[in-house]
Design a protein around this motif. Structure first.
Motif, mmCIF file in Angstrom:
data_model
loop_
_atom_site.group_PDB
_atom_site.id
_atom_site.type_symbol
_atom_site.label_atom_id
_atom_site.label_comp_id
_atom_site.label_asym_id
_atom_site.label_seq_id
_atom_site.Cartn_x
_atom_site.Cartn_y
_atom_site.Cartn_z
ATOM 1 N N UNK A 13 -5.888 -5.740 1.417
ATOM 2 C CA UNK A 13 -5.812 -4.673 2.400
ATOM 3 C C UNK A 13 -5.078 -5.140 3.649
ATOM 4 N N UNK A 14 -5.418 -6.328 4.139
ATOM 5 C CA UNK A 14 -4.788 -6.849 5.353
ATOM 6 C C UNK A 14 -3.282 -7.000 5.155
ATOM 7 N N UNK A 33 4.090 9.022 -3.014
ATOM 8 C CA UNK A 33 3.061 8.155 -2.456
ATOM 9 C C UNK A 33 3.282 6.716 -2.865
ATOM 10 N N UNK A 34 2.731 5.822 -2.048
ATOM 11 C CA UNK A 34 2.756 4.388 -2.324
ATOM 12 C C UNK A 34 1.352 3.838 -2.100
ATOM 13 N N UNK A 35 0.906 3.064 -3.044
ATOM 14 C CA UNK A 35 -0.442 2.473 -3.018
ATOM 15 C C UNK A 35 -0.331 0.990 -2.665
ATOM 16 N N UNK A 36 -1.083 0.565 -1.653
ATOM 17 C CA UNK A 36 -0.978 -0.803 -1.153
ATOM 18 C C UNK A 36 -2.199 -1.666 -1.436
ATOM 19 N N UNK A 37 -3.320 -1.071 -1.773
ATOM 20 C CA UNK A 37 -4.458 -1.924 -2.063
ATOM 21 C C UNK A 37 -5.784 -1.205 -1.931
ATOM 22 N N UNK A 38 -6.784 -1.835 -2.532
ATOM 23 C CA UNK A 38 -8.157 -1.312 -2.550
ATOM 24 C C UNK A 38 -9.076 -2.507 -2.388
ATOM 25 N N UNK A 39 -10.002 -2.415 -1.472
ATOM 26 C CA UNK A 39 -10.904 -3.539 -1.256
ATOM 27 C C UNK A 39 -12.293 -3.082 -0.849
ATOM 28 N N UNK A 40 -13.250 -3.924 -1.143
ATOM 29 C CA UNK A 40 -14.632 -3.605 -0.848
ATOM 30 C C UNK A 40 -15.025 -4.057 0.552
ATOM 31 N N UNK A 41 -16.106 -3.480 1.029
ATOM 32 C CA UNK A 41 -16.773 -3.966 2.234
ATOM 33 C C UNK A 41 -18.163 -3.363 2.259
ATOM 34 N N UNK A 42 -19.152 -4.176 1.944
ATOM 35 C CA UNK A 42 -20.556 -3.745 1.946
ATOM 36 C C UNK A 42 -20.793 -2.536 1.063
ATOM 37 N N UNK A 43 -20.163 -2.525 -0.108
ATOM 38 C CA UNK A 43 -20.374 -1.454 -1.070
ATOM 39 C C UNK A 43 -19.456 -0.263 -0.914
ATOM 40 N N UNK A 61 -9.181 1.971 0.848
ATOM 41 C CA UNK A 61 -7.851 2.056 0.248
ATOM 42 C C UNK A 61 -6.799 2.202 1.329
ATOM 43 N N UNK A 62 -5.597 1.721 1.024
ATOM 44 C CA UNK A 62 -4.442 1.923 1.895
ATOM 45 C C UNK A 62 -3.350 2.573 1.068
ATOM 46 N N UNK A 63 -2.908 3.744 1.516
ATOM 47 C CA UNK A 63 -1.939 4.526 0.768
ATOM 48 C C UNK A 63 -1.066 5.292 1.752
ATOM 49 N N UNK A 64 0.218 5.460 1.424
ATOM 50 C CA UNK A 64 1.112 6.233 2.280
ATOM 51 C C UNK A 64 1.710 7.398 1.506
ATOM 52 N N UNK A 65 2.161 8.402 2.266
ATOM 53 C CA UNK A 65 2.730 9.622 1.693
ATOM 54 C C UNK A 65 3.970 9.989 2.500
ATOM 55 N N UNK A 66 5.070 10.260 1.798
ATOM 56 C CA UNK A 66 6.344 10.553 2.450
ATOM 57 C C UNK A 66 6.987 11.782 1.830
ATOM 58 N N UNK A 67 7.900 12.419 2.573
ATOM 59 C CA UNK A 67 8.725 13.469 1.953
ATOM 60 C C UNK A 67 9.547 12.890 0.810
#
Length: 283
Positions: free
Chosen positions: A28-29, A246-256, A260-266
């Motif tokens: 995520x970072x 869209x572009x997907x950059x990652x998925x991570x946990x934190x205390x359950x 997610x980090x995702x972007x959306x463009x024209x």
């Protein structure tokens, strides 16, 4: 004009200070740094942002303050976020346009112009990564508990209309997690069933099937305990149009929770992405 960039961003307090972020948030970072470069290339004139941690009871608030300056110690987690200073310009004209559009649609929208108001960590944590130079004006929006998903979606539609009709290049950020049934174990992933729901929702987003994402949201929000009851996602879906990539950059946990980090463009956008991952995988 179009909305230059939409972002679904995490704000887990464990990543507020990068040098203290646990290894399980590395994906995520790193993704946040990649998206910051995309933002720098996009050169937006302003950012409109909805935060799950600006919790309003009855009214939708729009921060119209000309400049945002303060020091945050998060009352929920002062051991993780304390004495964090920030100083971002505001965009009063755009904020007032949003207020007017919401009211015209019959929604209870209130402008806030108060230099003593201190931002929440759902606003500050993503901005520390995405706009580290503090040089882009920001309009912050609350998540409203009395508002249904349908009302929040309608508010998002009004926001999107204002942003597309503006002569400014604007970016929209939805700050919040997906599954969000919290536990006291920082490295704990969401349950397998929650991860499966997260993946299905993200698959709809990635495939530009926003109508299916919207149809899924009410039951998904209930079954996975989605943060803010899914209101930040309803607003995002209202803002976006079907003509996004869209572009997907990652998925991570934190205390359950699932972050997610995702972007959306024209579709015509030519922003430079550095080969983000496109597959949402459970860990």
């Amino acid at each position: 004009m179009t909305i230059e960039l939409g972002i679904l961003a995490p704000h887990t307090p464990r990543m507020c200070h990068e040098d203290q972020a646990p290894e399980f948030l590395n994906e995520i970072v790193e993704g946040m740094h990649q998206v910051a470069k995309v933002i720098e290339k996009a050169k937006p004139d302003a950012v409109v942002m909805i935060s799950c941690h600006w919790l309003s009871s009855f009214k939708h608030f729009v921060d119209a303050t000309p400049e945002h300056k303060g020091i945050l110690t998060a009352f929920e987690c002062p051991e993780l976020i304390s004495d964090v200073s920030y100083y971002y310009p505001g965009e009063t004209e755009l904020a007032n346009q949003l207020v007017a559009a919401g009211r015209e649609a019959g929604l209870p929208i209130i402008a806030v112009d108060d230099p003593t108001y201190v931002w929440d960590y759902g606003t500050i944590v993503p901005l520390r990564y995405l706009i580290p130079k503090e040089d882009i004006p920001v309009v912050d929006l609350s998540v409203t508990w009395a508002a249904s998903l349908e009302e929040t979606y309608a508010w998002g539609q009004q926001i999107g209309k204002v942003l597309r009709e503006s002569d400014k290049r604007i970016m929209f950020i939805s700050s919040g997690a997906l599954s969000h049934n919290l536990v006291r174990v920082p490295e704990m992933m969401p349950s397998l069933s929650e991860q499966a729901l997260d993946r299905q929702f993200l698959d709809y987003l990635h495939n530009n099937d926003l109508s299916s994402a919207w149809k899924m949201l009410p039951q998904y929000a209930k079954n996975a305990g989605v943060e803010s009851g899914g209101r930040h996602l309803a607003a995002l879906l209202g803002v976006l149009e079907e003509s996004k990539k869209s572009y997907y950059y990652g998925y991570g946990q934190s205390s359950g929770s699932g972050n997610v980090l995702m972007t959306f463009e024209p579709q015509h956008s030519k922003l430079n992405h550095q080969s983000p991952t496109h597959t949402v995988e459970a860990k």
